[in-house]
Design an enzyme around this catalytic site. Sequence first.
Site, PDB file in Angstrom:
ATOM      1  N   HIS A 178       0.819  -1.205   0.000  1.00  0.00           N
ATOM      2  CA  HIS A 178       0.000   0.000   0.000  1.00  0.00           C
ATOM      3  C   HIS A 178       0.857   1.261   0.000  1.00  0.00           C
ATOM      4  O   HIS A 178       2.054   1.210   0.301  1.00  0.00           O
ATOM      5  CB  HIS A 178      -0.939   0.015   1.214  1.00  0.00           C
ATOM      6  CG  HIS A 178      -0.248  -0.314   2.513  1.00  0.00           C
ATOM      7  ND1 HIS A 178      -0.257  -1.570   3.059  1.00  0.00           N
ATOM      8  CD2 HIS A 178       0.487   0.451   3.353  1.00  0.00           C
ATOM      9  CE1 HIS A 178       0.433  -1.565   4.184  1.00  0.00           C
ATOM     10  NE2 HIS A 178       0.899  -0.349   4.387  1.00  0.00           N
ATOM     11  N   ARG A 276      13.164  -5.076   3.788  1.00  0.00           N
ATOM     12  CA  ARG A 276      12.096  -5.794   4.485  1.00  0.00           C
ATOM     13  C   ARG A 276      10.808  -5.525   3.713  1.00  0.00           C
ATOM     14  O   ARG A 276      10.280  -4.413   3.717  1.00  0.00           O
ATOM     15  CB  ARG A 276      11.958  -5.296   5.921  1.00  0.00           C
ATOM     16  CG  ARG A 276      10.778  -5.898   6.685  1.00  0.00           C
ATOM     17  CD  ARG A 276      10.613  -5.180   8.016  1.00  0.00           C
ATOM     18  NE  ARG A 276       9.466  -5.651   8.769  1.00  0.00           N
ATOM     19  CZ  ARG A 276       8.225  -5.172   8.649  1.00  0.00           C
ATOM     20  NH1 ARG A 276       7.976  -4.201   7.760  1.00  0.00           N
ATOM     21  NH2 ARG A 276       7.239  -5.629   9.382  1.00  0.00           N
ATOM     22  N   ASP A 278       7.279  -5.424   3.340  1.00  0.00           N
ATOM     23  CA  ASP A 278       6.187  -5.382   4.307  1.00  0.00           C
ATOM     24  C   ASP A 278       4.905  -5.960   3.716  1.00  0.00           C
ATOM     25  O   ASP A 278       4.555  -5.706   2.564  1.00  0.00           O
ATOM     26  CB  ASP A 278       5.948  -3.925   4.729  1.00  0.00           C
ATOM     27  CG  ASP A 278       4.889  -3.799   5.800  1.00  0.00           C
ATOM     28  OD1 ASP A 278       5.134  -4.254   6.923  1.00  0.00           O
ATOM     29  OD2 ASP A 278       3.804  -3.256   5.495  1.00  0.00           O
ATOM     30  N   GLU A 320       8.239 -10.213   5.170  1.00  0.00           N
ATOM     31  CA  GLU A 320       7.475 -10.053   6.403  1.00  0.00           C
ATOM     32  C   GLU A 320       6.104 -10.662   6.142  1.00  0.00           C
ATOM     33  O   GLU A 320       5.194 -10.025   5.643  1.00  0.00           O
ATOM     34  CB  GLU A 320       7.360  -8.577   6.785  1.00  0.00           C
ATOM     35  CG  GLU A 320       6.758  -8.348   8.169  1.00  0.00           C
ATOM     36  CD  GLU A 320       5.286  -7.933   8.136  1.00  0.00           C
ATOM     37  OE1 GLU A 320       4.648  -7.906   9.216  1.00  0.00           O
ATOM     38  OE2 GLU A 320       4.768  -7.638   7.055  1.00  0.00           O
ATOM     39  N   HIS A 401       8.669  -4.178  16.417  1.00  0.00           N
ATOM     40  CA  HIS A 401       7.789  -3.018  16.577  1.00  0.00           C
ATOM     41  C   HIS A 401       6.320  -3.412  16.590  1.00  0.00           C
ATOM     42  O   HIS A 401       5.460  -2.620  16.961  1.00  0.00           O
ATOM     43  CB  HIS A 401       8.025  -2.035  15.432  1.00  0.00           C
ATOM     44  CG  HIS A 401       7.515  -2.550  14.120  1.00  0.00           C
ATOM     45  ND1 HIS A 401       8.165  -3.531  13.407  1.00  0.00           N
ATOM     46  CD2 HIS A 401       6.402  -2.241  13.413  1.00  0.00           C
ATOM     47  CE1 HIS A 401       7.483  -3.791  12.312  1.00  0.00           C
ATOM     48  NE2 HIS A 401       6.414  -3.034  12.289  1.00  0.00           N
TER      49      HIS A 401
END
Length: 655
Positions: A178, A276, A278, A320, A401
């Site tokens: 996104h 990474r 996402d 991820e 996180h």
Amino acid sequence: MTILSNSLEAMLTQLPSAQHAAVSDRFLQQAPALLERLQRLYGRTENFAPWFTSLMASVATVAARRPDELQQLDQQRLQDTAWFSSQDMLGYCAYVDKFAGDLNGVIDKIAHLDEMGVRYLHLLPFLRARSGENDGGFAVSSFDEIEPRFGSMADLRTLAAHLRQSKISLCSDFILNHVADDHPWALAAKSGDTRYRDYFYSYPDRRMPDQYEQSLGQIFPQAAPGNFSYVEALQRWVWTSFYPYQWDLNYTNPAVFSEMALALLHLANQGIEVFRLDSTAFLWKREGSNCMNQAEAHWILQALRGIVEIVAPGVLLKAEAIVPTAQLPAYLGTEPETNPETASSNDHLALKECHIAYHSTLMAAAWAALAEQNTSLLKSVMQGTPALPTQTSWLTYVRCHDDIGWNVLRPEAGVHAQQRLAKVSQFFSGEHASYARGASFQAADPEVVHGSVGMSSALCGVSSAVSDAQSKVAQDRMLLLYGLAFTFGGLPVIYMGDELAQGNDESYRKDVAKINDSRWLQRPDFDLKAYESRHQANSQSGQLFAALCKMLACRRASPQLAATQARRLLSSPHSQLLIFARGDLSESQALYFIGNFSEHAVTLDLRILSLDTSSEQPWFDILSNEIYQPKSMHFAVIPAYSQLWLRPATQGNPS
């Protein structure tokens, strides 16, 4: 001419002659699989062949701009493809502002990273984010700009160069699923540009959204219920899996794939060595499904991997994907089928995907083992974890996180998974007289178990300890979890502040922009006072830091702990214990991890480690330097929440 030869010719016109040979070789290696994946995705779209050729020409343009020092790094890593799999690898994860203020401030923290032996630094989102609410930086407004308060693109290049000098690879989040609602593509769509409207999923009414919602889950059911948001400027419903200001990208549109691939390559040219990726599980939507882990999502990642291999083969992709254990291995790819009797026509093509994947179920199961004082879930996860494909690694971690999502453990939790996982979740929220001082993460559905949030030390009971003895036990719990992450087989990552036993940050409760997201509990500013006392033996931070550094030194000295080494789970009559072997699994070469996840000491017969139960093999614990002599003592007492890292030892000569 064929599509591949056309594409290669188009690429060469964009490249300086010095790069022709290297890029041509890499293109010819990757092109068959790359073309096949993109044909699966977009082969039925109009003008596929010219689109593919144009994409390759654009890719070559970025390759031509790749700095010489990064091209040299690419060549080094092509010669050492397992560079990120050794026992020397250690990661560290931090927010730029909370760790060091800005990108230039991170340079001053390199000495701290070096002291621990960090070789991989994951800085959480630092690209320009949406103004106002932005999901901690995960609502990206520009892939070409740094968040102004962190610095500039020049500052990023400077930081990356300093890190390379210290042999630390910089990792950046790259949000694939996104963009923010103020990203140029979203703004163009709002202004009426139909080309950019097609970069997103949008619908004129609720008919299709309601159809999809029947099978979709919810990510933030309290703060952002549902998966679609009405956008007044569009007069349409936009797919927003996460927050209303994060618009899901439409990967059925080949232009979206092109834009995202080129954006990643541009960032790689700034010195980012690891991305990474996402929310990889969400990339493809299919009616009637939960729109996760679809085959097309894997094809997208495989195609992206192929393009990266052509332009920047020294760069790593990290998935991820917070999914059940059985669905994790696909994000690393699979070995090509070599049996001619079972192979299909395309099985000779390497199914390479990401280099690294978060082992989220191992992390969650380790915490569950502490709550239950039972390692059955952890053992089930380990049994379900296959051997790694070549040139890949797990990412092993204790906290991050994000929340600890317990639902990924449902397959291992059995028929009473709801009750079992809910009890674990409640434990870490501090219920039932628990030592933990965490909190629940949002979940509106009574059939969905709340995730858990909180810093490692708080979840392990450091903040609730009222005596030195309780504090020591709490620290042992933390060290046990990190011991598992260090020995399991992968690239272990320390979350910022954990090395100092840093606690929760309750200040978010006073911030109206954060109050509905309890994950801010585990996002404190780096504690400089604790850092300054890290070498003081009488301080809490000093005790934990010293113990952690001791474990890391033992890891670096143990080639059995490289990600490429074998792992074997051992059975034990004690449900509190986790025992596994690493390395050459012959008795004389292996390293054994024994962890006690309970509050009671356990007496273990060490003969279970030997293939020959009459063996009098002496064992040496590399953490404590203690020798266990079977002639006089077949048994070892494993104290509460403690661990042994055993290797065979010659009597009287543990070294």
